[in-house]
Every structure is written in structure tokens, then in C-alpha cells.
Design a protein around this motif. Structure first.
Motif, short mmCIF file in Angstrom:
data_model
loop_
_atom_site.label_atom_id
_atom_site.label_comp_id
_atom_site.label_asym_id
_atom_site.label_seq_id
_atom_site.Cartn_x
_atom_site.Cartn_y
_atom_site.Cartn_z
N ASN A 116 0.67 -0.62 0.04
CA ASN A 116 0.06 -0.25 0.06
C ASN A 116 1.04 1.02 -0.30
O ASN A 116 1.52 1.69 0.56
N VAL A 117 0.54 2.20 -1.01
CA VAL A 117 0.79 3.84 -1.36
C VAL A 117 -0.17 4.81 -0.41
O VAL A 117 -1.46 4.37 -0.68
N VAL A 118 0.26 5.94 0.22
CA VAL A 118 -0.28 6.40 0.75
C VAL A 118 -0.57 7.83 -0.08
O VAL A 118 0.65 8.32 -0.10
N LEU A 119 -0.96 8.45 -0.83
CA LEU A 119 -1.33 9.47 -1.38
C LEU A 119 -2.21 10.23 -1.03
O LEU A 119 -3.13 10.30 0.66
N THR A 120 -2.02 11.93 -0.20
CA THR A 120 -2.23 13.04 0.20
C THR A 120 -1.83 14.50 -0.41
O THR A 120 -1.04 14.60 -1.14
N ALA A 121 -3.42 15.01 -0.61
CA ALA A 121 -3.02 16.00 -1.72
C ALA A 121 -3.98 16.89 -1.63
O ALA A 121 -5.18 16.56 -0.37
N SER A 122 -4.17 18.70 -1.53
CA SER A 122 -4.56 19.94 -0.92
C SER A 122 -4.78 20.79 -2.26
O SER A 122 -3.44 20.62 -2.43
N SER A 123 -5.44 21.70 -2.30
CA SER A 123 -5.18 22.63 -2.33
C SER A 123 -4.77 24.11 -1.88
O SER A 123 -4.31 24.78 -3.02
N GLY A 124 -4.62 23.67 -0.77
CA GLY A 124 -3.63 24.10 -0.19
C GLY A 124 -2.33 23.82 0.69
O GLY A 124 -1.33 23.08 -0.10
N ASP A 125 -0.63 24.47 0.75
CA ASP A 125 0.27 23.77 1.60
C ASP A 125 0.18 22.65 1.98
O ASP A 125 -0.85 22.30 2.99
N LEU A 126 1.17 21.88 1.77
CA LEU A 126 1.14 20.43 2.57
C LEU A 126 2.58 19.76 3.42
O LEU A 126 3.07 20.71 2.96
N PRO A 127 2.33 20.34 4.73
CA PRO A 127 3.46 20.60 5.70
C PRO A 127 4.39 19.40 5.43
O PRO A 127 4.73 18.06 6.44
N ILE A 128 5.15 19.39 3.97
CA ILE A 128 5.49 18.45 4.01
C ILE A 128 7.39 18.49 4.55
O ILE A 128 7.30 16.77 4.53
N GLU A 129 7.93 19.09 5.15
CA GLU A 129 8.95 18.67 6.61
C GLU A 129 8.11 18.22 7.73
O GLU A 129 9.19 16.47 7.77
N ALA A 130 7.24 18.01 8.20
CA ALA A 130 6.74 17.30 9.12
C ALA A 130 6.31 16.11 8.57
O ALA A 130 6.70 15.60 9.47
N LEU A 131 5.64 15.81 7.49
CA LEU A 131 5.19 14.31 7.02
C LEU A 131 6.82 14.41 7.03
O LEU A 131 6.63 12.54 7.02
N THR A 132 7.64 14.16 6.64
CA THR A 132 9.19 13.42 6.11
C THR A 132 8.86 13.16 7.57
O THR A 132 9.72 11.93 7.63
N ARG A 133 9.43 14.15 8.53
CA ARG A 133 10.00 13.59 9.65
C ARG A 133 8.72 12.27 10.50
O ARG A 133 9.72 11.45 10.29
N LYS A 134 7.77 12.71 10.16
CA LYS A 134 6.67 11.62 10.89
C LYS A 134 6.43 10.83 10.26
O LYS A 134 6.76 9.52 11.11
N ALA A 135 7.03 10.24 8.83
CA ALA A 135 6.97 9.38 8.46
C ALA A 135 8.26 8.55 8.04
O ALA A 135 8.07 7.27 8.85
N ALA A 136 9.10 9.48 8.36
CA ALA A 136 10.79 8.68 8.58
C ALA A 136 10.25 7.65 10.14
O ALA A 136 12.16 6.52 10.90
#
Length: 280
Positions: free
Chosen positions: A219-239
Motif C-alpha cells: 500500500n501507498v498513501v497519497l495526500t493532496a490539497s489545494s493549500g500547502d502540505l506540511p512536507i517537512e513535518a510529514l517527512t519527519r513523521k513518516a521516517a
């Protein structure tokens, strides 16, 4: 969390076939719902914040990075309502619309898995696309697309036209979460990611390294938004989570997609099939 009665393991007829309710021998209040040999949902009835499936852990990583406070959430694909339970435990006051076409499964979850313990949750027994059409514009903070037929995401829920419906329902800062399964080379994931990117200005992908490299079906999870996504926080959280994963966004995601065509209604798309014995 009080329960009216103890769930009973076994096989149960539902509207579309049969499911098995299986107790987790390692967690006395953990229960798995299995359909056609494919694990569909896992819930811990006393600790809804415990997530057993790796993809739900990744979804939770995204949810935990959203601004604090209750969420208005839509869930296409109900199962045992794992993600609504998690959100309500973490964010009191959240409201949920859950769409599940299998009325028998909904009743089983009500009877056996204490669905009424989740506050402010409404279930609509409908097809996912039809139910989405009925939802109001700008009415959701979170839209979770976790609908599967067997081990495959229905292609009609992976098109540009349907993603436009999701975007219509989401508020300006709202976030979509999409669960996709695929195997070697991730051809289906790439097309779904291209589809999502065609509709939403901001997108990211989270996956375990082995799946991302195409070494195994998963499984792969995609996330999307019309606004900004918290990419740095997501990267840390995922790792740093239980499921150690990578987060791809911007140029990294573009490189992965590598020109894959978006999916439109009516396109002939070869849906991925898991290898034999994957869930044995």
C-alpha cells in the motif's frame, strides 16, 4: 470503553459475500475483518489509537500533522471504521460521514465491533461516487478514500473526474488521503499520482522503501490539497514512525510519476493484482 457484549469470532454473511471476524491473539481487544482472504480492517476496541496496518499508520502520520482541533471528515470505504475511531480518539468533537456500500458489513460492525462508541458518525450505505455527488461544496477538512474491491482500488474512484468531486467537497485548506495498492514498478500508483496532481496543486506520496522500490506488493498513501502540505513535518513523521517510510513531494514525486498519464472516466486501466499467497 464500555461495550454491550463481547464480539464473537467467526464467518458472517454480508451483502457482498462473506467476511471473517478474527481475534488478535496478542491483543485481547484487537479484531480483524477479512474478506475473501484479504485483511480489510483492524480495530482495537479499547485503544482506537492503536493501528495495526502500516498504511493506516501512514494515514495517521498525515492526520497528526494537520492543524489541531476537530475535523469534519468524509470516509469512502467504511470497513470497521478504523480511521474514524482514531480521529475521534485524538480529536474530540470531530464529525464523520462514512460511505460503505455493503449494508451487511455495516450491520456486522454495529453489532460486533461497537460502532456506536464513535461519536458524531453517520454511515451512508451507498456507492462511493454517488454518495460524494450528494455532499456539499466546501464541507470537509479531510477526505479519506480507502475503498477496495478485493485488494484493488476501484478504477472509477481513481479518475480525474472523481478527484474533482473530492476537491469540490474539501475546504480550501482541506486534505485528501488516498490508499492505493500496487506491485512491481508501481504503474497504477504512478497513474493515480498523476491524476491527483492534475487536480490538486499540492501532493505527496508516503510508502515503505521496499514498496517504493517495487520489491513487493503493498500500500501507498497519497495526500493532496489545494493549500500547502506540511512536507517537512510529514517527512519527519513518516521516517520516525512505526512504519518507517519515505515521503515524496515536488520534484521527487514528479520523477516517480515520470510522465504517467492521468486516468479519466472510460479509460481502459489494468488494475494491479496481488501475487498468489500474499495474504496467506
Amino acid at each position: 470503553m464500555a461495550r454491550s457484549r463481547e464480539p464473537l469470532p467467526g464467518r458472517y454473511p454480508v451483502t457482498f459475500g462473506e467476511v471473517e471476524l478474527l481475534r488478535d491473539l496478542d491483543r485481547p481487544d484487537g479484531w480483524m475483518v477479512i474478506r475473501d482472504g484479504v485483511p480489510q480492517s483492524y480495530v482495537d476496541l479499547t485503544d482506537p489509537t492503536y493501528l495495526d496496518f502500516s498504511y493506516t499508520q501512514l494515514m495517521a502520520s498525515v492526520i497528526d500533522c494537520l492543524p489541531e482541533g476537530p475535523l469534519d471528515a468524509v470516509h469512502i470505504g467504511g470497513g470497521a471504521c478504523t480511521v474514524p475511531r482514531y480521529i475521534s480518539a485524538r480529536r474530540a468533537g470531530s464529525r464523520h460521514i462514512v460511505v460503505e456500500p455493503d449494508a451487511g458489513l455495516v450491520q456486522l460492525v454495529r453489532d460486533q465491533l461497537n460502532l456506536k462508541s464513535v461519536p458524531r458518525l453517520k454511515v451512508r450505505v451507498m456507492d462511493g461516487r454517488a454518495a460524494t455527488t450528494d455532499l456539499r461544496d466546501d464541507s470537509a477538512d479531510l477526505f479519506v478514500l480507502d475503498a477496495f474491491s478485493g485488494a484493488t482500488m476501484p478504477v472509477e474512484l481513481a479518475t480525474v473526474q472523481y478527484m474533482m468531486e473530492i476537491a469540490r467537497v474539501l475546504r480550501a485548506s482541506g486534505v485528501a488521503l488516498i490508499n492505493v495498492a500496487d506491485g512491481k514498478g508501481l504503474p497504477f500508483v504512478k497513474r493515480v499520482a498523476s491524476t491527483v496532481s492534475r487536480v490538486f496543486p499540492h501532493a505527496a506520496l508516503l510508502a515503505e522503501p521496499g514498496i517504493l522500490r517495487g520489491r513487493r506488493f503493498g500500500n501507498v498513501v497519497l495526500t493532496a490539497s489545494s493549500g500547502d502540505l506540511p512536507i517537512e513535518a510529514l517527512t519527519r513523521k513518516a521516517a520516525g514512525g512505526l512504519t518507517q517510510a519515505r515521503c515524496l513531494a515536488d520534484e521527487d514525486l514528479s520523477r516517480l510519476v515520470a510522465g504517467a498519464a492521468p486516468i479519466h472516466d472510460g479509460d481502459a486501466v489494468l488494475a494491479p493484482v496481488p501475487p498468489p499467497g500474499l495474504f496467506d
